[in-house]
Every structure is written in structure tokens, then in C-alpha cells.
Design a protein around this motif. Sequence first.
Motif, short mmCIF file in Angstrom:
data_model
loop_
_atom_site.label_atom_id
_atom_site.label_comp_id
_atom_site.label_asym_id
_atom_site.label_seq_id
_atom_site.Cartn_x
_atom_site.Cartn_y
_atom_site.Cartn_z
N LEU A 57 31.43 -0.94 -21.74
CA LEU A 57 31.71 -2.27 -22.28
C LEU A 57 32.00 -2.20 -23.78
O LEU A 57 32.90 -2.88 -24.27
CB LEU A 57 30.54 -3.21 -22.02
CG LEU A 57 30.25 -3.62 -20.57
CD1 LEU A 57 29.30 -4.81 -20.55
CD2 LEU A 57 31.51 -3.95 -19.81
N LEU A 60 35.51 -1.04 -24.25
CA LEU A 60 36.50 -2.08 -23.97
C LEU A 60 36.54 -3.15 -25.05
O LEU A 60 37.56 -3.81 -25.25
CB LEU A 60 36.21 -2.72 -22.61
CG LEU A 60 36.48 -1.83 -21.39
CD1 LEU A 60 35.93 -2.46 -20.13
CD2 LEU A 60 37.98 -1.56 -21.26
N ALA A 61 35.42 -3.33 -25.76
CA ALA A 61 35.37 -4.29 -26.86
C ALA A 61 35.91 -3.71 -28.16
O ALA A 61 36.05 -4.43 -29.15
CB ALA A 61 33.95 -4.79 -27.06
N SER A 89 38.87 -9.23 -26.55
CA SER A 89 37.68 -9.04 -25.73
C SER A 89 36.49 -9.70 -26.42
O SER A 89 36.37 -9.65 -27.65
CB SER A 89 37.37 -7.55 -25.55
OG SER A 89 38.46 -6.87 -24.97
N LEU A 91 32.29 -9.69 -26.29
CA LEU A 91 31.16 -8.92 -25.77
C LEU A 91 29.84 -9.62 -26.09
O LEU A 91 29.57 -9.95 -27.24
CB LEU A 91 31.16 -7.52 -26.38
CG LEU A 91 29.94 -6.63 -26.12
CD1 LEU A 91 29.82 -6.30 -24.63
CD2 LEU A 91 30.03 -5.35 -26.95
N LEU A 169 33.05 -9.71 -21.57
CA LEU A 169 32.21 -8.56 -21.27
C LEU A 169 30.75 -8.96 -21.46
O LEU A 169 30.34 -9.28 -22.58
CB LEU A 169 32.56 -7.38 -22.20
CG LEU A 169 34.02 -6.95 -22.21
CD1 LEU A 169 34.30 -6.02 -23.38
CD2 LEU A 169 34.40 -6.28 -20.89
N ASP A 171 26.82 -7.86 -21.02
CA ASP A 171 25.91 -6.73 -20.81
C ASP A 171 24.50 -7.27 -20.54
O ASP A 171 23.76 -7.61 -21.45
CB ASP A 171 25.90 -5.84 -22.06
CG ASP A 171 25.30 -4.48 -21.78
OD1 ASP A 171 24.72 -4.29 -20.70
OD2 ASP A 171 25.39 -3.59 -22.66
N ILE A 201 33.95 -8.74 -16.80
CA ILE A 201 33.18 -7.57 -16.39
C ILE A 201 31.75 -7.83 -16.80
O ILE A 201 31.45 -8.00 -17.99
CB ILE A 201 33.69 -6.27 -17.04
CG1 ILE A 201 35.17 -6.04 -16.74
CG2 ILE A 201 32.87 -5.08 -16.54
CD1 ILE A 201 35.75 -4.80 -17.41
#
Length: 502
Positions: A57, A60-61, A89, A91, A169, A171, A201
Motif C-alpha cells: 500500500l 502504491l501511495a 492515491s 492512504l 488505500l 490499511d 484496496i
Amino acid sequence: MRAPVSEVRPAAVRAEDWSWRHAGRRSHAVSGASFDIEAGERVLLLGASGAGKSTLLHGLAGVLGGDEEGEAAGRLLVDGRPPAPDGRSGLVLQDPDAQIVMSRLADDVAFGCENLGVPPERIGARVRGALDAVGLALPADHPTSALSGGQRQRLALAGVIAMQPGLVLLDEPTANLDPAGVIEVRDAVARCLDASGATLIVVEHRIEAWLPLVDRVIVLAAGGGVLADGPPDRVLADASGELAAAGVWLPGAAPGATGAAAGGATDPVAGAAPSASEPLLTADGLAVGRSGVAVRTGIRTRLDAGRLLAITGPNGVGKTTLGLTLAGLLPPVAGRLEASGALRDGARSAHPIEWRSKQLLTRIGTVFQHPEHQFLRGSVRAELEVGPDALRLGRRERDARVAGLLDALRLDRLAGANPFTLSGGEKRRLSVATALIARPRLLILDEPTFGQDARTWQELVRLIAEVRDGGTGIAAITHDEAFAAALGDARLHLGARAEVRA
């Protein structure tokens, strides 16, 4: 895919044999990851603790950093380009404190929008909409420092929602939330995705709440590559048993019982213990708070040797503040909190807040809500040596304690790693180990099972049970009902009023 109904342009993602190794680490955090995610897909990313989900993640960020922070191989792309921290993105981190930057609620939500150059006249509406979406009904000028852990997670999510990214994203966004908060945040995410069409995601260990929201499940293998990929029903059927063997939480699967939880286990880390019926710490009419302002009053409870008190309740009712007060780290606002018996053990004062740090070391061990708040040294092994060094243990005794905990908590392969480069679950296990290694008579644990896969959860529960059965008193703040049911000898529920359940 769902058609977007806003100006947000959903992002496409590609990983081509992508790997990342943190600087100073021999092994890769992620290796050989390959998959394509179409614009607008909603993906649940699973894998064992330490499989590299958070690292992926972060990649991707676009926040992993350059060559000085690690080494990448293969390709990771968002919309055909290398990821960058440009707002494409958004996060939400495991530790929301790491992304709260402003002192007032609305200012913090607006911060990302301002950095992206959103016109000022549009920011106010975005901020209000984002706060409403995550259920954070507080004044705009409410201090961010006064938020509970769960409220901080909602604030971090609101900041991302306000930026309107094409790739969201998350987490473990609900790890520190009460059950009602989990559903509230999940539904908030669903509403925002339905309105924007953004790609999602999400990383979670406990997955049931997210299954109605996602189209697809990708499972990272701990040894590298992708273990499974496809529609949720097909992947999670786990006909071969690979996911269960890897520690992936499966829908409807109850945590396995442990022999230690049933009592009778021998504690590999504790020394001589007090008798299992001995009172250690008593609270009567206790009021807890910060800076003299009470957030909870009228608390009456007792912590005994060899028993675990589960402290439960919704977010924001003062559970963490109570834990820090029991640990002697915050002064009581009012009422009585007194140590007795083996916990006091000759100390002049019966009040833990008056004890020096060295007196606390073998009396009360504390595991903070956020593991990073208690790390002091540059390697896992060195972190575990802090307590033994303060106690001036001999090298042989120190090394034996360190080796035992590294093995018991699956941290032996990470002994030389920087604690801040560990996964969330690994950080949590290390923070528990740092409290256990000094062998205190009382443990205060704040969300001790956060970030664990099914296998490490069982191992951590077994170890805590062994410590309890060896005579250590434990207070555990938790939203993990399975943990409370497995180990709780009594419960202090903080809701509209405090009540103790046997």
C-alpha cells in the motif's frame, strides 16, 4: 465495474513482479507480486502478518522513499505511471497519529485538499461531507489531541475522502474501532465509493465486515508472490487449506482454542509469581482524565494476581486513559488507586503514580495502543534488551530471555531489523515482548491482538495465557471479543456506566 457519478477518475493498478527490500534488511518485505486491478475494482488484500501488505500500500501511495530507504525491483504502476504522492492515491495508515498534522479537527481534514490546490471555496463543503461520512460529529475546532484512537482513525479516513482520490488505500482502517464503529466506517467507505467510483484496496485481518463491499480478494504469500486471487467466494472457500495454513482469517472461522487459555500451562518467561488470589491494585471511586479534566468517573475495580480483567466499551469512553492511569503513567483525577501485596513490594507509596520508572519496571508493564510510542532502539534485539539492561541482568540471563521471546512471537528472523520497518502485527508482538521481558507483576495491555493473523493471534493468546497462569495480573483493553472470551476472568465495561461482569 461501477460507473462513477462524480468528477473522480478511478485509477488502474498494475504490479509486475514487484519487490521491495527496506534499507538494512536482508529479506524483502514484498517479493514477486504480480496482478492487475481495473479502474473501479474493490479489492480486499489479505496475507499473513509480515507478508508485505502495508508495504505494498505504501508503494502504491508513492511514499516508500528513494534508494536511501530501500531497494525496489520489478514495476508498480498507477494509471501506467510510477506512484507518486500527488493525490491520485489516498492512504489511511495503520497508525492514524502518523498522519494527523493539525491541532483542530476541520483544519486537519482540509490539509490534504490545501496541498492539492483545491480552490478554497470548495474545501469547506468537502470537509463537512467527509466528517459526516465517517460519523465524526464534533465541532470544527475540536482539538485533534483530545480524540480517542478510534476517532483518530475516522479523522484520517475523512482526510483521505476529502481529497477525492482515484485510488483509496486503507490499511486496517477499523482495527481500533468498536463493533458499531466498524460498520459505520465500512458503510462510510461504501457511500464514498458509490458516489465517486474510486478504486479500493483495503487490508484487514478480520474480513467479514468488508466482504459485502469488495469484488475481489488478493492474498499475498509470506514467501513472495500471490497465494490466491479471484472472487471472494471462490478464494475464501480455501478448498486446499492453503489460506488457513498461512494464518489468513476465514469467514466464520472461530479462533482455535489453546491449551494455555484453559489453564495449567507453564510460563516460559515468568519467574516466581504471587499467589493467584492476591489483590494487586484496587480502584474505588476512581476518576481518570488528562490535565485534571475527568473523562470517566466512579470506576470501581480490582486487579488480582493470576487473573485477566478485560476492559471493553465503545471508542471515546476513556479506556486508554484508564489503562494509563492503572499503569502509573497518568495521575488519578479523583478517587482511590492503591497497590497492595506483591505489587507494592516494599515501595514507600501505595500509589503507582508516585513510583520512579525503575520501580515501575518490575511492577507494572505497559503495552501502549500504538506500538511505535514505546520503541527506543535501532533493532528488534536491542529493543528487547532495554528492560534487562535497566535491571542490570547478566548477559546469559538477558540473552536467554530475549531468545525465548523472539522465538515465541515469531520475531527471531527480524532480530536485526529496525522496529519501525516492521509490519503492524510484528510491531504489536514486539511491543508485547518488551513489556513481558522485565517480568512485571502486573501488565496493562492496550489492544494486544491488533494486526495479528489467525496463527500469530493464537500464539500471542497462548503466551498471554501462560503469563496469567503463572500469577501475573493483567488488564487488557480490547475490542477483540474472541480474546476477551478466551482469557477474560472478569470484565469492566465502560459504556453509559461502568459495570464489572464476572
